[in-house]
Scaffold this active site. Structure first.
Site, PDB file in Angstrom:
ATOM      1  N   THR A 152      -1.086  14.889 -32.716  1.00 55.42           N
ATOM      2  CA  THR A 152      -1.306  13.462 -32.946  1.00 55.42           C
ATOM      3  C   THR A 152      -1.700  13.129 -34.380  1.00 55.42           C
ATOM      4  O   THR A 152      -1.738  11.956 -34.748  1.00 55.42           O
ATOM      5  CB  THR A 152      -2.380  12.923 -31.985  1.00 55.42           C
ATOM      6  OG1 THR A 152      -3.612  13.616 -32.212  1.00 55.42           O
ATOM      7  CG2 THR A 152      -1.950  13.102 -30.535  1.00 55.42           C
ATOM      8  N   GLY A 153      -2.000  14.125 -35.195  1.00 57.29           N
ATOM      9  CA  GLY A 153      -2.299  13.871 -36.600  1.00 57.29           C
ATOM     10  C   GLY A 153      -1.038  13.574 -37.383  1.00 57.29           C
ATOM     11  O   GLY A 153       0.082  13.679 -36.872  1.00 57.29           O
TER      12      GLY A 153
ATOM     13  N   LYS B 138      -7.995  13.771 -25.951  1.00 52.82           N
ATOM     14  CA  LYS B 138      -6.887  12.824 -25.799  1.00 52.82           C
ATOM     15  C   LYS B 138      -5.961  13.206 -24.647  1.00 52.82           C
ATOM     16  O   LYS B 138      -4.846  12.701 -24.543  1.00 52.82           O
ATOM     17  CB  LYS B 138      -6.098  12.712 -27.103  1.00 52.82           C
ATOM     18  CG  LYS B 138      -6.892  12.035 -28.228  1.00 52.82           C
ATOM     19  CD  LYS B 138      -6.016  11.695 -29.418  1.00 52.82           C
ATOM     20  CE  LYS B 138      -6.826  10.936 -30.474  1.00 52.82           C
ATOM     21  NZ  LYS B 138      -5.991  10.542 -31.637  1.00 52.82           N
TER      22      LYS B 138
ATOM     23  N   THR C  82      -1.155  25.946 -40.966  1.00 54.17           N
ATOM     24  CA  THR C  82      -2.357  25.671 -41.754  1.00 54.17           C
ATOM     25  C   THR C  82      -2.586  26.727 -42.825  1.00 54.17           C
ATOM     26  O   THR C  82      -2.543  27.931 -42.551  1.00 54.17           O
ATOM     27  CB  THR C  82      -3.595  25.622 -40.844  1.00 54.17           C
ATOM     28  OG1 THR C  82      -3.310  24.793 -39.718  1.00 54.17           O
ATOM     29  CG2 THR C  82      -4.805  25.084 -41.597  1.00 54.17           C
ATOM     30  N   GLU C  83      -2.849  26.280 -44.045  1.00 49.34           N
ATOM     31  CA  GLU C  83      -3.176  27.225 -45.110  1.00 49.34           C
ATOM     32  C   GLU C  83      -4.655  27.116 -45.470  1.00 49.34           C
ATOM     33  O   GLU C  83      -5.345  26.178 -45.092  1.00 49.34           O
ATOM     34  CB  GLU C  83      -2.323  26.956 -46.355  1.00 49.34           C
ATOM     35  CG  GLU C  83      -2.490  25.579 -46.961  1.00 49.34           C
ATOM     36  CD  GLU C  83      -1.595  25.391 -48.173  1.00 49.34           C
ATOM     37  OE1 GLU C  83      -1.345  26.378 -48.896  1.00 49.34           O
ATOM     38  OE2 GLU C  83      -1.138  24.261 -48.393  1.00 49.34           O
TER      39      GLU C  83
ATOM     40  N   GLU D 245       6.271  40.033 -52.594  1.00 51.00           N
ATOM     41  CA  GLU D 245       5.622  39.607 -53.833  1.00 51.00           C
ATOM     42  C   GLU D 245       4.411  40.482 -54.078  1.00 51.00           C
ATOM     43  O   GLU D 245       4.089  41.368 -53.273  1.00 51.00           O
ATOM     44  CB  GLU D 245       5.226  38.129 -53.747  1.00 51.00           C
ATOM     45  CG  GLU D 245       4.250  37.818 -52.633  1.00 51.00           C
ATOM     46  CD  GLU D 245       4.023  36.323 -52.438  1.00 51.00           C
ATOM     47  OE1 GLU D 245       4.756  35.525 -53.028  1.00 51.00           O
ATOM     48  OE2 GLU D 245       3.107  35.981 -51.685  1.00 51.00           O
TER      49      GLU D 245
ATOM     50  N   HIS E  12      -0.943  31.648 -54.014  1.00 55.89           N
ATOM     51  CA  HIS E  12      -1.747  31.577 -52.803  1.00 55.89           C
ATOM     52  C   HIS E  12      -2.584  32.839 -52.660  1.00 55.89           C
ATOM     53  O   HIS E  12      -2.491  33.769 -53.458  1.00 55.89           O
ATOM     54  CB  HIS E  12      -0.876  31.344 -51.568  1.00 55.89           C
ATOM     55  CG  HIS E  12       0.304  32.266 -51.466  1.00 55.89           C
ATOM     56  ND1 HIS E  12       0.174  33.601 -51.209  1.00 55.89           N
ATOM     57  CD2 HIS E  12       1.634  32.031 -51.607  1.00 55.89           C
ATOM     58  CE1 HIS E  12       1.354  34.164 -51.174  1.00 55.89           C
ATOM     59  NE2 HIS E  12       2.264  33.245 -51.427  1.00 55.89           N
TER      60      HIS E  12
END
Length: 293
Positions: A17-18, A43, A97-98, A209, A248
Site C-alpha cells: 500500500t505504500g 489494514k 529494500t536497500e 564486482e 553500495h
C-alpha cells in the site's frame, strides 16, 4: 523453464500500500505476474489495486496459496518483514529494500538456517523470467525468453547485459539480482548451481564486482563440478581505489581482499571466460555458446 519462478508463481507483496509497493506492484501485474494480494499490518480486510490486503504473511499464504513474496518495506522494519515471511514458510522471498542495517541482516540470516525459504536480497532488483514472471523492479523491454541464465550483483549492469544477450539472439532463461549489500540471502554460487541443474539454461553470465568473495566461491564450485555449460563473467572495479565503497555496501575492498584482479584470476582458473569490457559481454557469451555447439 526458469529457475525460482514459473507460471504457477503466486505473489504476495509485503508493503503493497505504500508508494513504492503500489507503483511496482502495478508494473509487475502489467507484465503478467500473478499478484494475489498484499500485506500491511493493520489494514487487513481492505483492498488495494483491486487486490485483498492481509495483516500478515501467514494469512495471505493460507487464503491465497501465495508461494512467493516481495518486500517493499523501509530499512528499519525490513528484517521483521523478511523474518515473518520465513516463519510463514514462504518458499521464495525477494527483498528490494536497500541499506537494511547489518545486524538486522545477521538476524535474518540466522532465521534462514534450516528454513524452507529462499531469500533473494536485500538490495536486489529482483528475479525475472522473461514472458513468465517479473518479481522485482527491473526495467523491461529488452529482455527475451532464451537460454542464458544471468546472475548479478549490479542492477544497472544487468540491464545492459540483458540487452546485449538479447541482441546476440540468445535471450535469457532467468535473471537474478542477488543484492548489492554485504549480507544477503542467496549467493551467486547458489544461483549458478541452479542454472547448471536447469536443462533449459544452456549458458551462464556472471556479473561480479569488487568486494566479498562470491565470485571466488563460484570458481570453487566450477572447479568441483566442472564447467558443464559455458560460463562467462564480467568483474567490474579493476581501477577502483582500495578501502573506498563504490556504489553500495557490498562493493568495498580491504587490503588485498575482494579486488577485481583476484576474482578474475580465480574465475579464469576455473574455466570461465572473462569479458574484457562491459560492452563485450554479449559477444563473449555468443562466442562461448558457438564453441560449445
Amino acid at each position: 523453464m526458469a529457475i525460482l519462478l514459473d507460471r504457477d508463481t503466486r505473489v504476495a507483496v509485503q508493503g503493497m500500500t505504500g508508494w513504492a509497493g503500489t507503483h511496482h506492484t502495478t508494473q509487475m501485474m502489467e507484465y503478467g505476474t500473478n499478484v494475489v494480494g498484499g500485506v500491511r499490518p493493520g489494514k487487513g480486510g481492505r483492498s488495494h489495486l483491486n487486490l485483498p490486503v492481509f495483516d500478515n504473511v501467514a494469512a495471505i499464504r493460507a487464503e491465497t496459496g501465495a508461494n512467493a513474496s516481495i518486500v517493499f518495506v523501509p530499512p528499519a522494519t525490513a528484517a521483521a518483514a523478511m523474518i515473518e515471511a520465513i516463519e510463514a514458510e514462504m518458499p521464495l522471498v525477494v527483498t528490494v529494500t536497500e541499506r537494511v542495517p547489518t545486524l538486522d541482516m545477521v538476524r535474518v540470516k540466522d532465521a534462514l538456517k534450516g528454513s524452507k525459504t529462499r531469500l533473494v536480497g536485500a538490495n536486489s532488483q529482483g528475479v525475472l523470467a522473461p514472458g513468465v514472471c517479473k518479481l522485482g523492479v527491473m526495467a523491461t523491454g529488452s529482455e527475451r525468453a532464451g537460454s542464458i541464465g544471468i546472475v548479478s550483483r549490479s542492477a544497472s549492469l544487468t540491464s545492459e547485459v540483458v540487452a546485449q544477450v538479447t541482441a546476440a539472439g540468445l535471450g535469457q532463461s532467468t535473471t537474478v539480482g542477488v543484492g548489492g549489500d554485504a549480507i544477503h540471502g542467496m549467493s551467486m554460487r547458489d544461483c549458478v548451481e541452479l542454472f547448471l541443474a536447469d536443462p533449459d539454461t544452456k549458458g551462464v553470465v556472471l556479473i561480479g564486482e569488487i568486494g566479498g568473495s562470491q565470485e571466488q566461491e563460484v570458481a570453487e564450485l566450477l572447479q568441483e563440478v566442472g564447467t558443464t555449460k559455458p560460463v562467462v563473467a564480467l568483474v567490474v572495479g579493476t581501477h577502483a581505489p582500495r578501502e573506498r565503497r563504490m556504489g553500495h555496501a557490498g562493493a568495498l575492498t580491504f587490503g588485498f581482499k575482494g579486488d577485481a584482479a583476484s576474482k578474475i584470476a580465480a574465475l579464469e582458473k576455473a574455466g570461465v571466460r572473462v569479458a574484457p569490457s562491459a560492452h563485450l559481454v554479449g559477444r563473449t557469451i555468443a562466442e562461448a555458446m558457438a564453441r560449445a555447439n
